[in-house]
Design a protein around this motif. Structure first.
Motif, PDB file in Angstrom:
ATOM      1  N   ALA A 118       0.811  -1.216   0.000  1.00 38.36           N
ATOM      2  CA  ALA A 118       0.000   0.000   0.000  1.00 38.36           C
ATOM      3  C   ALA A 118       0.847   1.269   0.000  1.00 38.36           C
ATOM      4  N   SER A 119       2.145   1.121  -0.147  1.00 40.67           N
ATOM      5  CA  SER A 119       3.051   2.264  -0.056  1.00 40.67           C
ATOM      6  C   SER A 119       2.969   3.156  -1.298  1.00 40.67           C
ATOM      7  N   ARG A 120       3.518   4.340  -1.150  1.00 39.72           N
ATOM      8  CA  ARG A 120       3.564   5.279  -2.271  1.00 39.72           C
ATOM      9  C   ARG A 120       4.359   4.706  -3.437  1.00 39.72           C
ATOM     10  N   ALA A 121       5.483   4.064  -3.139  1.00 42.98           N
ATOM     11  CA  ALA A 121       6.309   3.496  -4.203  1.00 42.98           C
ATOM     12  C   ALA A 121       5.552   2.429  -4.978  1.00 42.98           C
ATOM     13  N   ALA A 122       4.835   1.574  -4.257  1.00 43.25           N
ATOM     14  CA  ALA A 122       4.062   0.523  -4.919  1.00 43.25           C
ATOM     15  C   ALA A 122       2.979   1.124  -5.803  1.00 43.25           C
TER      16      ALA A 122
END
Length: 224
Positions: free
Chosen positions: A176-180
């Motif tokens: 759920a991260s920004r990078a993902a």
């Protein structure tokens, strides 16, 4: 086992042991490079250094973040690298966050580079070395990248033999991260649609990755 979680800019002293975490994508890519036969990975401090090393050693494979560029053979994507034949080759890697974090702790007695794909092997090596204190370098987003922090916290708990360290919650945070999200939406150049899934494959590889200075270069090697 005492664990500290710091961004690269927060490092003010040389740790006794450091685990440098870059899940999306530097050290997932590094692990894939070793799985595809690479002998070692030289962590370059700049694009110019990477290109100079490539010029001096034309047989080496140079890779970087972002889109393809003249002088570089590959980009920092596990999805694009997983079919490469790197048998016996040396890879030169320069990325925005991961390689920077590793070079920041190059004088530490023990430097490991990690992502989820080598999490358990990394924890096992920390236990085997009897590390009392470990600094986890969270490389992404100036130390705020949740995929890197989640992975670092998971490895720390596994290294401490914490049986309650259930991987699912940490993998969900990373997913759920920004990078993902940016990778999934195609915001980042030089990416493959499978990159996020490949970065979240827990313990895909049975080796840790140890970095040390060799002939003035920071060199990463697999450690089974």
């Amino acid at each position: 086992m005492d664990a500290r979680f710091l961004g690269t800019a927060e490092l003010v002293e040389t740790p006794s042991a450091a685990v440098v975490v870059d899940v999306m994508r530097a050290f997932t890519v590094a692990a894939w490079a070793f799985a595809r036969g690479a002998e070692k990975i030289v962590l370059a401090a700049s694009l110019d250094e990477a290109l100079a090393l490539k010029e001096d050693h034309p047989e080496w494979v140079a890779l970087k973040d972002g889109p393809p560029a003249p002088g570089f053979d590959a980009v920092n994507s596990p999805g694009l690298l997983r079919s490469a034949d790197l048998g016996g080759r040396t890879v030169v890697q320069k990325t925005t966050a991961g390689t920077v974090g590793a070079l920041a702790v190059k004088d530490a007695p023990l430097v490991l580079c990690a992502g989820f794909v080598v999490a358990e092997a990394t924890a096992e090596l920390l236990r085997a070395r009897g590390c009392d204190s470990v600094t986890y370098v969270v490389t992404g987003e100036d130390g705020r990248a949740d995929e890197d922090l989640a992975c670092a916290q998971y490895i720390a708990r596994r290294a401490a033999w914490d049986g309650e360290a259930v991987a699912g919650e940490y993998l969900r945070r990373a997913g759920a991260s920004r990078a993902a999200e940016e990778l999934a939406q195609g915001v980042r150049e030089g990416a493959h649609p499978d990159d996020v899934a490949l970065c979240l494959e827990l313990d895909r590889f049975p080796f840790a990755m140890v970095a040390a200075v060799e002939d003035s270069l920071m060199v990463l090697r697999p450690y089974a």
